[in-house]
Design an enzyme around this catalytic site. Structure first.
Site, PDB file in Angstrom:
ATOM      1  N   ARG A 200     -39.645   9.135 -14.258  1.00 33.09           N
ATOM      2  CA  ARG A 200     -40.709   8.417 -13.547  1.00 33.09           C
ATOM      3  C   ARG A 200     -40.201   7.100 -12.972  1.00 33.09           C
ATOM      4  O   ARG A 200     -40.679   6.653 -11.938  1.00 33.09           O
ATOM      5  CB  ARG A 200     -41.896   8.195 -14.479  1.00 33.09           C
ATOM      6  CG  ARG A 200     -42.647   9.495 -14.707  1.00 33.09           C
ATOM      7  CD  ARG A 200     -43.854   9.341 -15.576  1.00 33.09           C
ATOM      8  NE  ARG A 200     -44.703  10.514 -15.435  1.00 33.09           N
ATOM      9  CZ  ARG A 200     -45.706  10.803 -16.242  1.00 33.09           C
ATOM     10  NH1 ARG A 200     -45.984   9.996 -17.249  1.00 33.09           N
ATOM     11  NH2 ARG A 200     -46.439  11.888 -16.041  1.00 33.09           N
TER      12      ARG A 200
ATOM     13  N   LYS B 227     -56.093  26.510 -22.048  1.00 36.39           N
ATOM     14  CA  LYS B 227     -57.555  26.576 -21.919  1.00 36.39           C
ATOM     15  C   LYS B 227     -58.034  26.914 -20.509  1.00 36.39           C
ATOM     16  O   LYS B 227     -57.625  26.295 -19.536  1.00 36.39           O
ATOM     17  CB  LYS B 227     -58.161  25.222 -22.319  1.00 36.39           C
ATOM     18  CG  LYS B 227     -57.841  24.775 -23.726  1.00 36.39           C
ATOM     19  CD  LYS B 227     -58.694  23.545 -24.072  1.00 36.39           C
ATOM     20  CE  LYS B 227     -58.151  22.794 -25.269  1.00 36.39           C
ATOM     21  NZ  LYS B 227     -57.122  21.815 -24.924  1.00 36.39           N
TER      22      LYS B 227
ATOM     23  N   GLY C  37     -47.189  17.973 -15.691  1.00 33.51           N
ATOM     24  CA  GLY C  37     -47.567  18.336 -17.057  1.00 33.51           C
ATOM     25  C   GLY C  37     -46.570  19.253 -17.740  1.00 33.51           C
ATOM     26  O   GLY C  37     -45.355  19.105 -17.593  1.00 33.51           O
TER      27      GLY C  37
ATOM     28  N   GLY D  33     -52.503  15.666 -14.700  1.00 33.06           N
ATOM     29  CA  GLY D  33     -53.938  15.654 -14.380  1.00 33.06           C
ATOM     30  C   GLY D  33     -54.201  15.426 -12.906  1.00 33.06           C
ATOM     31  O   GLY D  33     -55.092  16.037 -12.307  1.00 33.06           O
TER      32      GLY D  33
END
Length: 407
Positions: free
Chosen positions: A39, A207, A364, A387
């Protein structure tokens, strides 16, 4: 949303001006040592450009989720030290200041020469003032650079309307996006809005609930939607299959039925696992040895749970990717942290590495998997935001982009 019509760092003149840059230095740390500086290196092009143009560059970022105010383990000091190593020709000062914009920070900024860098302390040391977009903190950040220029280059935080990502823009004269933001929006935006076809989207992860809007939006955009990972079992159950002890969200069965009907109605291919790697239970520890077998998806034993896609599915998904021109992948195919259960994720990563298509990894876990497994240099673009990339794929307007001036 595809083309980015925002003012960029190439459109502004920062010579002699103070520039607040929101970067994403939310790097993983172990015992105070950075374990992955991706990053920081991703932010370098923007930082170097502003330094070369003679700006006084003030960097701000969050790191982790400090719950109890300022804590040493959440300090940005290691990130500032790493930046100084990466930019040996540039003066980099870390403003150790629990208030982020207190006396230390003000003194460091006051002493800057053109082309210097000051790194501020973790913006989340201000707690809810940061995360609830407190106007006072936003104004303090802007005042630190005399309200001159704000550059947004933290795609990983662009889906949050915080003081340092959105609120601050109300108090500065000029706003722009950095090169990293530009790259993210070009890749993700073009993939979703104007893809070169065939366009294949691959969704995984545990999920279904996390990806509801993504599934629906991508079905309208892509030609083939592939679903793996834990979320696939809810789809399989919705088809009337027995899934044993596999992860299922019973509240989303009807939703999965709707999505399968939607795919059919739109003439889109929706691919689900045809076989699955099962075990008696979840591995404990997560990377420990585990006994597995591969069964057809309609033949999962009642006392077993699916933890990865099987070999036939690896081939099925791999074939779908071969003919694609654009591929977006978000979420692993199984419990990739376990060597035995990483096979499905590795197979998909390999298929993407071998295709000529534009391949975009949506941040992610899938980004972590691709980097860990050594396929990073074979992908067209690996998003820095988990996200944020998901919300972007949902077709949402991200607040951190929305607040930047249009050209």
């Amino acid at each position: 949303m595809a083309g980015l019509n925002k003012v960029t760092v190439d459109d502004i003149n920062v010579k002699g001006k103070k520039v607040l840059v929101r970067v994403d230095f939310n790097v993983p740390l172990k015992d105070g040592v950075i374990t992955n500086d991706n990053r920081i290196t991703a932010a370098l092009p923007t930082i170097k450009k502003l330094v070369a143009d003679g700006g006084k560059v003030v960097l701000c970022s969050h790191l982790g989720k400090p719950k109890n105010g300022p804590e040493a383990k959440f300090s940005l000091a290691p990130a500032a030290a790493r930046l100084a190593e990466l930019l040996p020709e540039t003066k980099v000062t870390f403003a150790a200041d629990d208030a982020v914009v207190g006396d230390n920070a003000k003194k460091a900024v006051a002493e800057m020469a053109d082309g210097d860098i000051v790194v501020l302390e973790n913006t989340r040391f201000r707690g809810a003032e940061e995360t609830k977009n407190g106007e006072e903190f936003a104004k303090e950040l802007a005042d630190l650079v005399d309200g001159e220029v704000f550059v947004m280059d933290a795609f990983g935080s662009a889906h949050r309307a915080h003081a340092s990502t959105a609120g601050v823009t109300k108090f500065v004269k000029e706003t722009a996006v950095g090169y990293l933001m530009q790259k993210e929006i070009n890749y993700l935006g073009n993939a979703v809005e104007t893809p070169v076809r065939p366009f294949v989207a691959i969704l995984g992860g545990a999920k279904v609930a996390d990806k509801l809007n993504v599934i629906s939006n991508l079905l309208e955009k892509c030609d083939t939607l592939i679903i793996g990972g834990g979320m696939a079992y809810t789809f399989l159950k919705a088809q009337g299959k027995e899934v044993g002890k596999s992860l299922v969200d019973d509240t989303k069965i009807d939703y999965c039925k709707e999505m399968m009907a939607k795919a059919e109605k739109l003439g889109k291919k929706l691919l689900l696992p045809v076989d699955t790697t099962v075990a008696a239970g979840f591995p404990d520890p997560i990377d420990g040895p585990i006994d597995v077998k591969i069964v057809d998806s309609d033949n999962i034993p009642a006392d077993m749970e699916g933890l990865d896609i099987g070999t036939k599915t690896q081939e099925l998904f791999g074939e779908a990717v071969k003919s694609a021109k654009t591929v977006v992948w978000n979420g692993p195919m199984g419990v990739f942290e376990n060597p035995t259960l990483a096979a499905g994720t590795i197979a998909v990563a390999k298929a993407l590495a071998e295709t000529d298509a534009t391949t975009i990894i949506g941040g992610g876990d899938s980004a972590a998997a691709v980097i860990q497994l050594g396929f990073a240099d074979k992908m067209s673009h690996i998003s820095t935001g988990g996200g944020a990339s998901l919300e972007y794929l949902e077709g949402k307007v991200l607040p951190g982009i929305d607040v930047i001036a249009d050209k």
